[in-house]
Design an enzyme around this catalytic site. Structure first.
Site, PDB file in Angstrom:
ATOM      1  N   GLY A   1       0.892  -1.238   0.106  1.00 15.27           N
ATOM      2  CA  GLY A   1       0.015   0.011   0.075  1.00 15.27           C
ATOM      3  C   GLY A   1       0.809   1.222  -0.064  1.00 15.27           C
ATOM      4  O   GLY A   1       0.411   2.148  -0.811  1.00 15.27           O
ATOM      5  N   ASP A   2       1.952   1.290   0.769  1.00 10.96           N
ATOM      6  CA  ASP A   2       2.879   2.485   0.912  1.00 10.96           C
ATOM      7  C   ASP A   2       3.550   2.468  -0.386  1.00 10.96           C
ATOM      8  O   ASP A   2       3.662   3.737  -1.052  1.00 10.96           O
ATOM      9  CB  ASP A   2       3.900   2.130   2.025  1.00 10.96           C
ATOM     10  CG  ASP A   2       3.303   2.539   3.456  1.00 10.96           C
ATOM     11  OD1 ASP A   2       2.689   3.346   3.841  1.00 10.96           O
ATOM     12  OD2 ASP A   2       3.221   1.403   4.129  1.00 10.96           O
ATOM     13  N   THR A   3       4.079   1.661  -0.891  1.00 11.16           N
ATOM     14  CA  THR A   3       4.871   1.714  -2.099  1.00 11.16           C
ATOM     15  C   THR A   3       4.030   1.804  -3.452  1.00 11.16           C
ATOM     16  O   THR A   3       4.488   2.676  -4.363  1.00 11.16           O
ATOM     17  CB  THR A   3       5.754   0.475  -2.456  1.00 11.16           C
ATOM     18  OG1 THR A   3       4.842  -0.765  -2.301  1.00 11.16           O
ATOM     19  CG2 THR A   3       6.867   0.454  -1.384  1.00 11.16           C
TER      20      THR A   3
ATOM     21  N   ALA B   1       3.418   5.597  -3.017  1.00 14.52           N
ATOM     22  CA  ALA B   1       4.785   6.282  -3.514  1.00 14.52           C
ATOM     23  C   ALA B   1       4.772   6.671  -4.877  1.00 14.52           C
ATOM     24  O   ALA B   1       5.342   7.301  -5.290  1.00 14.52           O
ATOM     25  CB  ALA B   1       5.841   5.794  -2.680  1.00 14.52           C
TER      26      ALA B   1
END
Length: 398
Positions: A169-171, A174
């Site tokens: 989810g974070d990557t 980003a």
């Protein structure tokens, strides 16, 4: 391996204000492409990512902080906020992933920053976006994965939703934030105007959900957890060999004919249960059992050679150990060795994607300590002398 190439974003200055994964991974991507990324860390321990990762020594920092310079600044005090504001005024891009309203609370509202520097690009990453009824809720990547639809469909049907194994989810957020920066740079090149990029974790996940929403909206169909298979797409699965798992994807009609030949069972391709894409999907479980019965009599080397000989998409299920030993990874330099400042040589994934004219690369290792580049950055960019910087340090501003 430290490269000397400048990269496509050479000459671009990025101020990275975020912590943990989403903001820093955006900074990593921009830095890999050549941008001068100045990471702002809180004085003292610095970014929590310095202590993240698996194994005895935490080395994830060496990847996510490569190609960056580190300065320290206390953004919770007015003097620190003014210092960062001055630094931002020398930059092209600001990256942040704080809770919405935090920059405004610190006197660093993007609207005010853009008033002072209209060409500035600000990428904001958060759990739910900068507006809407959930915007003020705390949000991590796992929550974005859950709300964006990812977690519900990952895992086995008879088990609760599973995690992928990385902070996807974070990557993803980003990566979409980086995409927004590149689009905004193109717009700025034509108009001179900067802008704000609003990237929400759950919406980044939603973007890769394929037909999940329209399948429900048009058909009333809700995707469920299906384990290692893609329902109705067969054969495409991980099969057991004598010495480990092996992935085969032969769901296209012509490829399935070749798989049947490789198995020494050409009659399978003429069987009405398996002749067409739809028929194979209807008999997916029994077809997988047939293939697994064949692979289980062979080693991975033997299955791999059969797949190569018959031009069938297939591959081993790699661990990191397999990757660093693989000759293809080595020839393409997908994994490179970087001489880090505090831990010696460490192998890691190379910069990606490949550009033929302005290749990305790893030009400098991750900063070993928070504020390693205080004197260089604050001195050369803002003209702050050593005596003033020593005062700021003594007062906890940097």
């Amino acid at each position: 391996m430290i490269t000397s190439g400048s990269g496509a974003l050479a000459g671009l200055r990025v101020i990275e204000l975020g912590q943990l994964i989403a903001g820093p991974f955006c900074g990593q991507l921009l830095g890999d492409m050549g941008a001068d990324v100045i990471k702002v860390e809180p004085p003292g321990a610095g970014d929590p990512m310095r202590k993240w990762g698996q194994g005895a020594e935490k080395v994830q920092w060496e990847v996510i902080a490569r190609n960056k310079r580190s300065v320290t600044c206390n953004l919770r005090v007015p003097e620190g906020q003014e210092l960062v504001r001055r630094l931002i005024m020398t930059a092209d891009v600001v990256v942040e992933n704080f809770k919405p309203g935090t920059l405004e609370k610190w006197g660093l509202s993007p609207d005010d920053l853009l008033d002072a520097k209209p060409s500035l690009i600000v990428v904001r990453m958060s759990g739910y976006g900068q507006d809407g009824p959930y915007s003020q809720r705390a949000g991590f990547g796992g929550i974005g994965e859950a709300m964006g639809g990812w977690r519900y469909i990952v895992g086995d049907p008879d088990r609760p939703p599973a995690r992928m194994g990385i902070s996807i989810g974070d990557t993803l957020c980003a990566t979409y934030g980086t995409m927004g920066v590149l689009a905004a740079l193109h717009h700025r090149g034509r108009t001179g105007e900067g802008q704000v990029i609003d990237a929400a974790l759950y919406e980044a996940v939603l973007q890769v959900m394929e037909g999940l929403v329209p399948e429900y909206d048009h058909n009333g169909y809700i995707r469920e957890r299906s384990g290692s298979i893609l329902p109705g797409i067969a054969p495409s699965n991980v099969y057991a060999c004598k010495d480990g798992p092996f992935m085969i994807g032969a769901n296209k009609d012509g490829i399935f004919v070749r798989l049947a030949e490789a198995m020494g069972q050409p009659e399978l391709a003429k069987d009405p249960r398996y002749m067409t894409h739809l028929a194979r999907g209807e008999h997916q479980a029994e077809l997988d059992e047939r293939i697994n019965a064949w692979t289980s009599t062979l080693t991975m080397d033997e299955v791999e050679q059969a797949m190569v000989d018959h031009s069938i998409p297939a591959g081993r299920v790699y661990t990191a150990k397999d990757m660093v030993a693989d000759p293809h990874f080595r020839v393409r330099e997908a994994i490179v060795e970087v001489e880090t400042q505090s831990r010696g040589p460490i192998r890691m994934q190379n910069a990606f994607p490949r550009l033929s004219k302005t290749p990305s690369g790893i030009r400098r290792p991750a900063p070993a300590v928070p504020g390693q580049d205080n004197f260089e950055v604050y001195g050369s960019i803002l003209g702050i002398g050593e005596e003033e910087l020593t005062r700021l340090e003594a007062q906890g501003v940097v």
